[in-house]
Design a protein around this motif. Structure first.
Motif, short mmCIF file in Angstrom:
data_model
loop_
_atom_site.label_atom_id
_atom_site.label_comp_id
_atom_site.label_asym_id
_atom_site.label_seq_id
_atom_site.Cartn_x
_atom_site.Cartn_y
_atom_site.Cartn_z
N LEU A 88 0.84 -1.20 0.00
CA LEU A 88 0.00 0.00 0.00
C LEU A 88 0.87 1.25 0.00
O LEU A 88 0.62 2.21 -0.75
N GLY A 89 1.94 1.20 0.82
CA GLY A 89 2.86 2.34 0.88
C GLY A 89 3.51 2.58 -0.48
O GLY A 89 3.56 3.72 -0.97
N LEU A 90 3.98 1.49 -1.08
CA LEU A 90 4.60 1.60 -2.41
C LEU A 90 3.62 2.14 -3.44
O LEU A 90 3.96 2.99 -4.26
N ALA A 91 2.39 1.64 -3.34
CA ALA A 91 1.35 2.05 -4.30
C ALA A 91 1.08 3.54 -4.17
O ALA A 91 0.96 4.25 -5.18
N VAL A 92 1.01 4.03 -2.94
CA VAL A 92 0.75 5.46 -2.72
C VAL A 92 1.90 6.29 -3.30
O VAL A 92 1.69 7.26 -4.02
N LEU A 93 3.14 5.82 -3.00
CA LEU A 93 4.32 6.55 -3.51
C LEU A 93 4.32 6.61 -5.04
O LEU A 93 4.54 7.65 -5.64
N LEU A 94 4.07 5.43 -5.64
CA LEU A 94 4.09 5.36 -7.10
C LEU A 94 2.94 6.16 -7.71
O LEU A 94 3.10 6.82 -8.74
N GLY A 95 1.79 6.11 -7.03
CA GLY A 95 0.64 6.88 -7.51
C GLY A 95 0.95 8.36 -7.49
O GLY A 95 0.66 9.09 -8.46
N MET A 96 1.60 8.81 -6.40
CA MET A 96 1.92 10.24 -6.28
C MET A 96 2.99 10.65 -7.29
O MET A 96 3.00 11.77 -7.78
#
Lengths: 564, 103
Positions: free
Chosen positions: B24-32
């Motif tokens: 989830l953390g990675l996904a948020v970072l990549l999304g941003m």
């Protein structure tokens, strides 16, 4: 005659010599030198060189050395090398000989400059490879091998029919680019399509590959289908019909790969889907796209081989490759897990792994040609591959529910083969420019841009996120102990069922007809018997006295008539 | 099949939660990170912020739903093709190297 010795002959002659070499280290080393020698002779061959011979009035081109054939020849030699290391522990002469014959036929076919030579090697791959299935030596494998052989030989026979038509139309046996304007080229395309596992003629792949021996499956996965990809790239680059076929191939098998329980069968479906990418690349037909198809074929040989090797090592130690019987092996088989993880990362096209640098060539070619729907289908299939070949294989084998299995690590030769294959997967991902230099065409392409890396990472990470969020919900299609119904259902169940009914109907008619015919014949015999039998009027014995009486009467009448 | 002890279950549950949080953390970072660079693609859709992320997520949901719907229709018991199929057979023991880890 020959400018140099065809590398296929290295394999074929070694296969003849192999049974006379004692089993063990000597035979193993002998086998390993064969792909090395063949690879070296391909690597050092001059571009444009050829080897020709006359046969029944035709000039056969046994060797045609150009960018495309060299690339596939090298890929096959390297694949044979790692497969032979993986199979080092095998002491079965049948498998050892058929591996060399199979790899040799595949190498021979990619260098074939004419259709007759192609046909001979085409059938060679079919006949040699079936022994890798039969070598399992079970009833199921025997029947599966028969089905495989029928399809493969069928492909060869169709190819031969196409060649006859082609020679009749054009007068040439040269194997060059064709257009779909004649029955000949359609027939040849169908023959190639069967081996490339086109939709509706694909199911031999998922049926037979998981039925082979542990090492046999790894070997099978490398050659037959990639040979068909080579043949399509050589003969049908730029054929628009391949776009739809390839897109369907990339998407539909992905669905089966999700609910399939057997991991080797899952990988066979995934392999089928990856072939779809290559077929699309060939359909687009630009230099970038054909480069993409060739590059992806190379990458697929090794990452798919690595995944088959990983699952094979687990099967070798635990006796099963089924999701419902596996789980929690990360601690027992850490090396196998690490290598399989490299294969999973490669097929998922993570940056620094092979799929990233090869799949993108095809996607970019589709983008350049503005084929939105084809591109979307491939992107969808890419996302699916992250799950069925990446997450599913790794999660259900090495993590997931602990089944209490504590197997020993894979044998050293298996780990070595997996290690070398993993290095190849990483090398293709890390050194794309050097790898692109080997491709048939010279096109400037840069795989690593910020945009490409980030977008691909987004795709992969969000697929993983979706899996983690959904895996404990009712939406998750957890594999169960089942068998999937595919097109083989038609010829394994429906057609035999219908034929059974037709046979019973014909039998019923036959019995009725036989009964009626019997009745007619027996009535006729009875009637004759009544007339001509011992009691019949015709056969009755007449007394001599009555004859004399009748003769006297006739004479009397004659006398009377004379005097009147 | 063995059953997990409560402590094993707890451990795998916490491991699973940890993977979820990391992803989830990675996904948020990549999304941003989509907002940090100018995407260059071949199609209009690629310029939508977070297109690939959304595509990946939705693709897997669609795949799972399709598989869930199709699997009852397209699957049968393992013995369905027996004895002319290998799926219903045990793998031949003499071709295996079944060995357990030394404890």
């Amino acid at each position: 005659m020959f400018e140099f010795f065809p590398p296929a002959f290295c394999f074929l002659s070694a296969a003849l010599l192999l049974p006379f070499i004692p089993q063990g280290i000597l035979r193993g080393l002998f086998s390993l030198t064969v792909p090395v020698l063949a690879g070296w002779s391909i690597w050092t061959a001059t571009q444009g060189a050829s080897a020709q011979t006359d046969f029944m009035g035709y000039t056969l081109t046994l060797m045609r050395v150009d960018g495309l054939s060299t690339f596939f020849g090298l890929a096959f030699s390297l694949a044979a090398f790692v497969c032979l290391i993986y199979a080092w522990h095998i002491r079965d002469t049948v498998q050892q000989v058929s591996t060399l014959l199979y790899a040799g036929s595949a190498v021979g076919a990619v260098f074939a400059g004419d259709l007759i030579t192609l046909f001979v090697y085409w059938e060679g791959t079919a006949i040699a490879s079936v022994f890798l299935i039969w070598a399992r030596r079970t009833q199921g494998a025997y029947f599966t091998g028969l089905r495989y052989l029928v399809v493969q030989i069928g492909s060869g026979v169709i190819l031969l029919a196409g060649i006859v038509l082609h020679v009749n139309t054009t007068g040439s046996i040269a194997f060059d680019s064709m257009t779909l304007e004649s029955a000949a080229s359609w027939t040849i395309l169908l023959a190639f399509g069967i081996k490339a596992a086109f939709p509706f003629v694909h199911n031999w792949l998922e049926d037979s590959y998981p039925a082979a021996t542990i090492t046999g499956t790894v070997i099978l996965s490398a050659f037959t289908t990639k040979l068909a990809i080579y043949a399509l790239a050589r003969g049908f680059a730029g054929t628009e019909e391949l776009l739809l076929i390839g897109a369907a191939m990339a998407v539909v098998p992905s669905l089966y790969a999700v609910f399939e329980n057997d991991l080797r069968r899952t990988l066979a479906y995934a392999l089928n889907a990856q072939l779809g990418f290559m077929v699309v690349g060939i359909g687009i037909g630009t230099e970038l796209a054909v480069n993409g198809a060739a590059a992806h074929a190379f990458a697929s040989i090794f990452y798919k081989g690595l995944l088959f090797m990983g699952v094979g090592a687990v099967l070798y130690r635990t006796g099963t490759s089924k999701v419902t019987e596996l789980g929690g092996l990360a601690k027992s088989m850490p090396w196998t897990m690490a290598f399989t993880l490299v294969g999973a990362a490669s097929i998922s096209a993570l940056p620094l792994f092979s799929g990233f640098t090869t799949k993108s060539l095809i996607l970019s070619a589709a983008g350049n040609a503005q084929m939105l729907w084809v591109w979307m289908a491939l992107l969808f299939a890419s996302a699916c591959a992250v799950y069925h070949s990446g997450i599913k294989i790794i999660y259900f084998t090495f993590f997931g529910e602990d089944r209490g299995l504590t197997p020993k690590q894979a044998p050293f030769n298996m780990k070595l083969a997996m290690g070398i294959t993993a290095v190849i997967c990483i090398a293709v991902g890390v050194l794309p420019d050097q790898f692109y230099g080997l491709l048939p065409y010279d096109v400037g392409y840069h795989a690593y841009s910020v945009s490409h890396v980030v977008t691909q990472l987004q795709l992969v990470v969000f697929v993983v996120l979706a899996f983690l969020l959904l895996k404990n919900t009712p939406l998750f299609p957890a594999p169960r102990a089942t068998v999937s119904l595919d097109t083989d259902w038609l010829y394994r169940k429906v057609i035999p069922y219908l034929l059974g009914h037709i046979a019973r109907f014909v039998e019923h008619i036959w019995i009725r007809w036989k009964h009626d015919a019997n009745l007619i014949v027996s009535n006729a015999i009875n009637a004759s018997y009544r007339t001509h039998g011992p009691q019949g009027p015709v056969a009755r014995t007449w007394p001599t006295g009555s004859m004399v009486l009748w003769v006297a009467a006739l004479l009397g009448i004659t006398l009377l008539l004379t005097y009147i | 099949m063995t059953h997990q002890s409560p402590s094993q279950k707890g451990r795998s549950q916490s491991g699973s939660n940890r993977s979820l949080w990391i992803t989830l953390g990675l996904a948020v970072l990549l999304g941003m990170s989509s907002f940090l660079y100018e995407p260059h693609g071949y199609f209009e859709v690629e310029h939508i912020k977070g297109f690939y992320a959304l595509f990946g997520f939705v693709a897997l949901c669609v795949l799972f739903i399709a598989a869930k719907v199709a699997s009852p229709l397209l699957t049968r018991h393992e013995d369905y093709y027996a004895p002319k199929d290998t799926l219903s057979e045990e793998f031949p023991e003499n071709q295996l190297g079944r060995e357990n880890k030394d404890v």
